[in-house]
Design an enzyme around this catalytic site. Structure first.
Site, PDB file in Angstrom:
ATOM      1  N   GLU A  82       3.496  -0.179  -1.045  1.00  0.00           N
ATOM      2  CA  GLU A  82       4.037  -0.163   0.320  1.00  0.00           C
ATOM      3  C   GLU A  82       5.541  -0.018   0.216  1.00  0.00           C
ATOM      4  OE1 GLU A  82       2.806  -3.048   3.253  1.00  0.00           O
ATOM      5  OE2 GLU A  82       0.755  -3.086   2.437  1.00  0.00           O
TER       6      GLU A  82
ATOM      7  N   GLU B 101      -0.897  -8.623  -0.300  1.00  0.00           N
ATOM      8  CA  GLU B 101       0.095  -9.654   0.056  1.00  0.00           C
ATOM      9  C   GLU B 101      -0.568 -11.022   0.178  1.00  0.00           C
ATOM     10  OE1 GLU B 101       2.715  -8.394   3.235  1.00  0.00           O
ATOM     11  OE2 GLU B 101       3.333  -6.621   2.103  1.00  0.00           O
TER      12      GLU B 101
HETATM   13  O1  AHR Z   1       2.718  -1.761   6.625  1.00  0.00           O
HETATM   14  C1  AHR Z   1       2.691  -2.828   7.537  1.00  0.00           C
HETATM   15  C2  AHR Z   1       2.413  -4.167   6.875  1.00  0.00           C
HETATM   16  O2  AHR Z   1       3.468  -4.478   6.013  1.00  0.00           O
HETATM   17  C3  AHR Z   1       1.182  -4.244   6.002  1.00  0.00           C
HETATM   18  O3  AHR Z   1       0.043  -4.508   6.735  1.00  0.00           O
HETATM   19  C4  AHR Z   1       1.503  -5.404   5.113  1.00  0.00           C
HETATM   20  O4  AHR Z   1       0.829  -5.354   3.871  1.00  0.00           O
HETATM   21  C5  AHR Z   1       3.002  -5.307   4.947  1.00  0.00           C
HETATM   22  O5  AHR Z   1       3.603  -6.502   5.005  1.00  0.00           O
END
Ligand code: AHR
Length: 539
Positions: free
Chosen positions: A344, A210
């Site tokens: 994610e 990110e």
């Molecule tokens: O999974 C929690 C957080 O969500 C992670 O650290 C980040 O990459 C995402 O925004």
């Protein structure tokens, strides 16, 4: 008969300041149903599609809350049974779901992680902070060797995310040399001194996390310049490993579906098309959580049908999001060499009452099991482009597989879905067509039924069928072209309520029950319970 198309809407970004013989299939039902919606399902096993990569069932373990410490790591002196500090119960549970890869150390944590803090004698390691997640102490007792031991114990591949946001190409490059080289360099000797003379194998390398947000607030152009540098210098330093099994490099990709995210995908993909020879990129990541709005406010338990329907409606937006970014990728990479990696995904709810809000603790209900099945089916339908995914997160955080409390461990409904889907790992997608029908709740209309089909390596046909409707059973009539099915065998997962959960005291509220389906008069029909996930193999 229409092939199911997922309904789609705008997906909210991850944002933060903080944080298918033409026989009919028969059935065994656990309870008689007075009436049932009828759905005809046609599978054409003669038209195989893409491989459903086992890496679609990947996991994510970040230094966040009790994801690592207590969830995986209890230390060698703990009274909790462990092997070199890693919980035996957790390892056994994870082995059973055949985890293909684990992404580590973050998440946002990755871009603040300095790997040298996590090697060497435990009592000499730096004690640092975890500003992203509760500002707590990071003891660094779980570092490189402990993670690689963990992946070895569960029999999976390591997916390591290197620090781009606050690190340097040199730091990341040295970490990879430390991990992978077989030559007697100073770093390799240090690895041996720390207990591992043999080189480690890294399956996936994430170039930042990110970077448009917690990984450095970069513009797409700025990140692109970093990506080119990192992907050049940060490599697998073990030629023998490279020949056999390449380490795949994953660039940071979009975090949603709005125009700025299209721009991100465009920028990276266009540049890669123009200069593919000078820098490696095997995958582009996509992060997308199921959250109705930020900050996450929906309860993870103690909710009713309205919230059930709204969350599931929201999660179906994943399909639209993948379509959108795949279309951009197709423009620059029509041969689909670069994979879209959804590293994610999952449900993100309000923090569990009484928990540290920075620890992202939430319960996991039958709704999450259905949500997981819907997403896994979306990924399978996009298997030609989506070749890996990592649910967030593995233990004690967000949509977890496992929850622990000291010596206690409980398997969540989501865990059971991942276990039921094991036969789909590295299977071949087979088209299935059906009229899904609709399930309506208030303002929300969803497809009532979802399904995928696949053939495993032995040629056995598997089907997953979800009944989203929490009130009505569904009667499935299955036509399988080219096969004369005699029976079907499998499991179904449901529970008394949409928000039923497993707890340490009642761990078996949401667990799969066997389903055995026998042909009657050469026909097979299957009745699905309301709000259920069912996986069957056809004999
Ligand atoms: O999974 C929690 C957080 O969500 C992670 O650290 C980040 O990459 C995402 O925004």
């Amino acid at each position: 008969m229409a092939i199911i198309r997922m309904l789609s809407q705008r997906r909210l970004p991850v944002a933060y300041a903080f944080l298918a013989s033409t026989a009919l299939l028969a059935v065994t039902v656990t309870a008689p149903f007075a009436t049932a919606q009828k759905v005809e399902l046609s599978v054409d096993a003669s038209k195989p599609g893409a491989k459903i990569d086992r890496n679609l069932f990947g996991q994510f373990a970040e230094h966040l809350g009790h994801g690592i410490y207590e969830g995986i790591w209890v230390g060698p002196n703990s009274t909790i049974p462990n092997t070199r500090g890693i919980r035996n119960d957790v390892v056994a549970a994870l082995k059973a779901i055949k985890v293909p890869n684990v992404r580590w150390p973050g998440g946002c944590f990755a871009d603040e992680y300095h790997w040298r803090n996590g090697i060497g004698p435990a009592d000499k390691r730096a004690i640092t902070l975890n500003p992203n997640w509760g500002g707590v102490i990071e003891p660094n007792t779980f570092g490189t060797h402990e993670f690689m031991d963990f992946v070895d114990q569960i029999g999976t591949d390591a997916y390591i995310s290197v620090n781009v946001g606050s690190g340097t190409p040199r730091e990341a490059s040295e970490w990879l040399e430390y991990l992978t080289t077989a030559q007697q360099t100073t770093l390799a000797k240090e690895r041996a001194t720390n207990g591992h003379p043999e080189p480690y194998k890294v399956g996936y390398l994430g170039v930042g996390n990110e970077t448009w947000g917690c990984g450095g607030n970069m513009t797409p152009e700025y990140y692109l310049s970093q990506l080119k540098i990192y992907s050049h210098f940060v490599r697998n330093f073990n030629p023998a490993q490279q020949e056999k099994d390449q380490m795949l490099k994953i660039a940071v990709g979009p975090g949603g579906g709005e125009p700025q995210w299209s721009e991100w995908t465009e920028t990276i993909m266009k540049a890669h098309q123009q200069h593919p020879w000078s820098w490696d990129m095997d995958g582009l990541s996509l992060h997308s959580y199921t959250v109705v709005k930020w900050p996450p406010a929906f309860k993870s338990m103690g909710f009713g049908e309205a919230e059930y329907a709204q969350i599931l409606k929201t999660t179906l937006e994943m399909d639209d999001l993948i379509n959108k970014h795949s279309a951009i990728m197709d423009k620059y990479d029509p041969q689909k060499k670069v994979a879209l990696i959804v590293d994610e995904w999952g449900a993100w709810y309000a923090p569990f009452p009484g928990s540290n809000p920075g620890f992202l603790v939430q319960q996991n209900s039958l709704r999450d099991a259905i949500l997981a099945a819907l997403n896994l089916n979306i990924f399978a339908r996009h298997a030609d482009r989506v070749r890996a995914a990592n649910i967030a997160q593995m233990i004690n955080v967000l949509q977890a597989m496992i929850m622990t409390d000291k010596e206690k461990m409980v398997l969540t409904p989501t865990y059971h879905v991942f276990k039921m889907y094991v036969p789909f790992q590295d299977s071949t997608f087979v088209p299935v067509s059906f009229d899904a029908g609709t399930y309506k709740s208030g303002a929300f209309t969803l497809p009532r039924v979802d399904a995928i089909a696949a053939k495993d390596k032995a040629g056995k046909l598997w089907l997953e069928i979800t009944n989203v409707d929490p009130n009505e059973p569904v009667e499935i009539a299955l036509n399988v072209a080219g096969i004369n099915p005699k029976s079907a065998l499998g499991e179904t997962l449901t529970a008394p309520k949409v928000d039923s959960v497993n707890t340490f005291d009642a761990p078996n509220t949401v667990v799969p029950k066997p389903v055995s389906v026998k042909a009657q008069g050469g026909k097979l029909t299957l009745k699905l319970e309301p709000k259920s996930v069912t996986v069957i193999s056809v004999e």
